[in-house]
Structures are given as structure tokens and as C-alpha cells.
Design an enzyme around this catalytic site. Sequence first.
Site, PDB file in Angstrom:
ATOM      1  N   GLN A 267       9.245  -0.981  -5.412  1.00 17.85           N
ATOM      2  CA  GLN A 267       9.672   0.404  -5.310  1.00 17.85           C
ATOM      3  C   GLN A 267      10.178   0.873  -6.670  1.00 17.85           C
ATOM      4  O   GLN A 267      10.770   0.101  -7.425  1.00 17.85           O
ATOM      5  CB  GLN A 267      10.782   0.554  -4.264  1.00 17.85           C
ATOM      6  CG  GLN A 267      10.346   0.220  -2.851  1.00 17.85           C
ATOM      7  CD  GLN A 267       9.485   1.316  -2.231  1.00 17.85           C
ATOM      8  OE1 GLN A 267       9.123   2.299  -2.879  1.00 17.85           O
ATOM      9  NE2 GLN A 267       9.130   1.130  -0.973  1.00 17.85           N
ATOM     10  N   GLU A 316      -0.734 -10.312   2.546  1.00 17.41           N
ATOM     11  CA  GLU A 316      -0.892  -9.469   1.360  1.00 17.41           C
ATOM     12  C   GLU A 316      -2.235  -9.775   0.719  1.00 17.41           C
ATOM     13  O   GLU A 316      -2.606 -10.948   0.570  1.00 17.41           O
ATOM     14  CB  GLU A 316       0.239  -9.744   0.363  1.00 17.41           C
ATOM     15  CG  GLU A 316       0.093  -9.074  -0.985  1.00 17.41           C
ATOM     16  CD  GLU A 316      -0.016  -7.555  -0.900  1.00 17.41           C
ATOM     17  OE1 GLU A 316      -0.938  -6.993  -1.520  1.00 17.41           O
ATOM     18  OE2 GLU A 316       0.809  -6.935  -0.191  1.00 17.41           O
ATOM     19  N   ASN A 356       4.224  -2.168   6.040  1.00 17.55           N
ATOM     20  CA  ASN A 356       4.599  -1.429   4.834  1.00 17.55           C
ATOM     21  C   ASN A 356       3.330  -1.138   4.030  1.00 17.55           C
ATOM     22  O   ASN A 356       3.142  -1.662   2.936  1.00 17.55           O
ATOM     23  CB  ASN A 356       5.606  -2.239   4.010  1.00 17.55           C
ATOM     24  CG  ASN A 356       6.184  -1.448   2.854  1.00 17.55           C
ATOM     25  OD1 ASN A 356       6.006  -0.237   2.758  1.00 17.55           O
ATOM     26  ND2 ASN A 356       6.870  -2.125   1.961  1.00 17.55           N
ATOM     27  N   CYS A 383       5.279   5.827   2.867  1.00 17.95           N
ATOM     28  CA  CYS A 383       5.501   6.718   1.725  1.00 17.95           C
ATOM     29  C   CYS A 383       4.698   8.003   1.861  1.00 17.95           C
ATOM     30  O   CYS A 383       4.602   8.776   0.905  1.00 17.95           O
ATOM     31  CB  CYS A 383       5.171   6.017   0.406  1.00 17.95           C
ATOM     32  SG  CYS A 383       3.451   5.485   0.269  1.00 17.95           S
TER      33      CYS A 383
END
Length: 428
Positions: A267, A316, A356, A383
Site C-alpha cells: 500500500q 499469489e 484483496n 481499491c
Amino acid sequence: MVTASPVPVDVSIRGIAAGGAGVGRLPSGKTVFAHRTAPGDVARVSVSREKPTWSQARLVEIVEPGPDRVTPPCPRYDLCGGCTLAHLTYEAQLSWKSRIVRDALQRIAGLDVPLPNAEASPARLQYRNRVTFTLRRLRSGRVVAGFHELLAPKRVLDVGPECLLPTAPLTQVWSGLRAAWGGGARRLPAGGELRLTLREATQGVILGVRGGRGSGDPEGLLRDTEGLVAIWHEASSGQSILLAGLRETTDVWCGETIPVGPKAFRQVNRLAAEGLHRRVLEMAGAAAGRAIDAYCGTGVFGRALAVRGWRVTGIERDPEACAAARLDAPEALKVREGPVEVLLHEALPASLVILNPPRAGLHERVPEVLGQTPPDRLIYVSCDPATLARDLARLAPSFSVSSVDVFDLFPQTAHVEAAASLTRRKDG
């Protein structure tokens, strides 16, 4: 597309849209969007683009300012596209970001949720630990490097150390880099356009160069730019190549020391991200078995859950982020490399799943997999309000929304972070 009329008209601005433009109505009744306008303004605008149901316009002048309008602190704000809300008080920025999230959930997902709480950023300026500039070599031999213009995004506005968003170390390096790269930026890789990303690390600042060819003079650039500790070049294959400086750099993030490479995601607002981190852990609650940290990046959430007693599978697709997540990870955290939509079904069942995803949101397969083997709870960190709303609608057959919180990780801009807590439907 209907031909726009250049004749200015006065409109009353009643709100802020997701992209940061003010929203009003033309005398015809059609909705109009105009950047740099604020709720309560009476603005004189010139329509620049018309669609059947809405229009875009350029601000000509403010006839009467609204109560939330302030003078932007940045000297380049009239043209720069880096910020879109700096002409609003900070309190108004927070309020409208909450409304943008709620409105997206209502309009796209049909969810009737209360106005989310918005957690303010501890720092409103100089908060970005990562910033990307576009460098363009013009035919005249001149170099411009900065951000794309707000109303002419094909143009690059030259921006130096006057930008108020980067942290002080990044601003120092950006200033030094511009002075050290030489005529025509010859010390950087050749090419008409480069993307230059500066990232903070404990040891100093990392420069990542995307695009171009060759290497320029990285050793000289590193030597003459105070605070710069590494220069990386992303090849056309996507592989990152170290041109000069430190190969291994780290950062302390939410209490964890993690590697910081040229591409791994963090972030951009450290202090505000810590508030988001705390809230996600509160939503997760006490350890209750198995958890999945999907789109885990460097494993910030997964590590914290593992320390608290969860058995965690991180998923990931980026190899660099996976390596960072595995480094000195708690024994209870296992990281799998690959797309979430491919690996998720193998990691289920679980009591808790944290999602996320990037700005594009979930792959369409992910809600299907979660619906087939639903966990007790989901936490979705987003986001982008529009993709959050779309995905919550996809998840609605199996999950209900318990709460939504907003976090201002991007002050002065229209970007907003949100965290939604969901529970499995008993009839799902």
C-alpha cells in the site's frame, strides 16, 4: 456522439462522482460532469463531450463557490492529473468517498447499506511511499517527466519536487534524479517513453524503469543521486534486471520485515494502511481453524493471521511477491504461486477467506468457487468501489454483507479503499 456546444452555461454542482468530477445538471436536465468543481458551487462550464444521457464539461470559472471549496495547495493543480480532490476540504473529501462507496453498492449491487465510516489518513500530504512518473523524450530533444494532464491525458506535465504527494525521501531522490540523468536523460535506458517508479525501502529509494532498451549509465546515475540505492529495469519479458546498486532491500511493514523489490505490491500510504490492517484483523476475529489469504502479495495479512493461531494458505501469482511472503514466514503460513481462480478450489474448505484483488476485482470464476464451498466468513479489501459492488453482487447468493468500512489511503485523490465483512448465508 453528439457534437458538444462551446457556449458556457452555469450549473449548480450537487455531488462528486467516482472519478472526482463534480456532478450537476445542464439547463436541458442532462447530467454533466466537470472536474475541479465542488458541491455547492455555481460553476460556469463549457460542454466538451456529449452522450445521449450525460455530458462532460470543462470548468470556465466559479461563479459562486460552495462551502467546501478551498484553494489547492499544489502549484500545478490546474493541469495535473495526479490529484482530483485537492480543491475540497479534507472533511468533504472523506464524506464524499463514503458516499461514493455506498452509492456504488446501492446502484450496482442493490445493497442497502448504511453510510460507511471513513477513517482519515494520518498524513494528508507527503504520504506516498511509491510513485510512478512518465518520462517522455520529445523530438526537440527536450525531456518531460511527470504525470499525465487531467483533461488531456495523452500529454505529460513536467513535474519536479513541487509535487506534494511523495514522502520526503522520494521527493529528494526525484529531484536528484532529474539533475543527474543528463541531457536527453541519456543515463537512463533509451526509448521515447519510460515509466519510472520510485519505492521507499529501509536502505533508501529504489528506482524501477519500465520500457526502453539498453541500460544507459546506471552506475553514474546511482553515484550522483543521493538516497538512491538500486536501479532495476523491467525487460520486455517482464523480468526485472538489476542495473546497479543493492539487490536485496527491505522494509518494516505492520511489524514485519519484508523484502522490497522493484515490483512487489505494498500500500502506498503506510500509516493509513496500518488502520486498514487493524480493521481486517478485527473482522477476522479469534483463530478458528483454516484461513485463505487470496491475492496475498507479500503476505501481510496471512502472516498476521498465522501468528494469531490460524493455519493460512496464501495465494499469489507474482513470483517476487511469493518469495517475499515465504521469507521467514511463520510455520502456519504456506504460500502457493499461481492465479487465485485456478488454485482457490484446492485450498478450500476454510473458515475464513480474505480477498484483496487488484483494481479489476475478482475473476468471474472466484465467486463460483466460493459459492460451491463457502467459508463461514469473507473479508473483501477493495481499491475500486465499482468492482467491489459488482463482486458483492456475484457473492450475494452465498454471502450477506455484515459491514463496510472506508479507509482514506489516497488523500487529495478520488481513489478510496474499502473493507467489507461478509458471512455465509444459512440457506446458501
